[in-house]
Design a protein around this motif. Structure first.
Motif, PDB file in Angstrom:
ATOM      1  N   ILE A   1       0.868  -1.172   0.000  1.00 10.66           N
ATOM      2  CA  ILE A   1       0.000   0.000   0.000  1.00 10.66           C
ATOM      3  C   ILE A   1       0.899   1.215   0.000  1.00 10.66           C
ATOM      4  N   GLU A   2       0.784   2.000  -1.048  1.00  7.25           N
ATOM      5  CA  GLU A   2       1.631   3.181  -1.136  1.00  7.25           C
ATOM      6  C   GLU A   2       0.995   4.328  -0.372  1.00  7.25           C
ATOM      7  N   GLN A   3       1.771   4.971   0.460  1.00  7.12           N
ATOM      8  CA  GLN A   3       1.312   6.124   1.211  1.00  7.12           C
ATOM      9  C   GLN A   3       2.308   7.248   0.964  1.00  7.12           C
ATOM     10  N   PRO A   4       1.792   8.453   0.748  1.00  6.35           N
ATOM     11  CA  PRO A   4       2.718   9.570   0.498  1.00  6.35           C
ATOM     12  C   PRO A   4       3.538   9.883   1.750  1.00  6.35           C
ATOM     13  N   LEU A   5       4.772  10.310   1.526  1.00 10.71           N
ATOM     14  CA  LEU A   5       5.634  10.676   2.640  1.00 10.71           C
ATOM     15  C   LEU A   5       5.231  12.018   3.239  1.00 10.71           C
ATOM     16  N   PHE A   6       4.791  12.944   2.386  1.00  9.96           N
ATOM     17  CA  PHE A   6       4.404  14.278   2.831  1.00  9.96           C
ATOM     18  C   PHE A   6       3.003  14.560   2.336  1.00  9.96           C
ATOM     19  N   ASN A   7       2.164  15.114   3.180  1.00  9.77           N
ATOM     20  CA  ASN A   7       0.818  15.488   2.773  1.00  9.77           C
ATOM     21  C   ASN A   7       0.875  16.940   2.331  1.00  9.77           C
ATOM     22  N   LEU A   8       0.856  17.182   1.047  1.00  4.20           N
ATOM     23  CA  LEU A   8       1.023  18.528   0.503  1.00  4.20           C
ATOM     24  C   LEU A   8      -0.295  19.284   0.381  1.00  4.20           C
ATOM     25  N   ASN A   9      -1.429  18.651   0.620  1.00  2.00           N
ATOM     26  CA  ASN A   9      -2.723  19.296   0.469  1.00  2.00           C
ATOM     27  C   ASN A   9      -3.397  19.572   1.804  1.00  2.00           C
TER      28      ASN A   9
END
Length: 143
Positions: free
Chosen positions: A127-135
């Motif tokens: 499951i890919e999860q973003p490292l940084f939440n940019l939104n």
């Protein structure tokens, strides 16, 4: 009208099974010898290793006795229907010898698995999860 074609190597399914019994006896009575060096004097000794049953070994054994037997197992033209139950039993007995020998460590388990199409399947889900939440609201970079 007489049948046309090559004569059969075997007269009956029972004859094929008799050959298999003799093959088994021959294989199990003739272990391979492993040369081992050891002990305080580093002496050579031989350790007997039981050989597994194989379809190839059975075919080679039969080649020396009656000739080619591959056609009885393949039954391409449906000419050997009466041999199918014996052929199926022979295949299962060979497979059983290899699997149980591999399970108890008598034969190489890895090779036994490959020969018999056995493998442990591990289901892996990424499951890919973003490292940084940019939104994210309130982020200074939105201004």
């Amino acid at each position: 009208m007489a049948k046309v074609g090559r004569p059969r190597n075997l007269d009956s399914p029972e004859q094929l099974y008799e050959l298999f019994i003799k093959y088994k006896e021959n294989v199990k009575a003739n272990p391979r010898m492993k040369h081992i060096f050891g002990g305080k004097d580093f002496e050579e000794r031989c350790e007997p290793l039981e050989c597994p049953l194989t379809m190839e070994g059975f075919e080679i054994y039969c080649w020396d006795k009656v000739g080619v037997i591959e056609q009885y197992f393949k039954n391409l033209n449906k000419s050997y229907e009466e041999y199918l139950p014996i052929c199926s039993h022979i295949r299962k007995e060979i497979r059983q010898d290899q699997i149980t020998g591999g399970m108890v460590g008598q034969y190489n388990p890895s090779i036994t698995q490959r020969l018999n199409g056995l493998k442990e399947q591990v289901e892996q889900t990424n499951i890919e999860q973003p490292l940084f939440n940019l939104n994210v609201k309130g982020n200074d970079s939105d201004k």
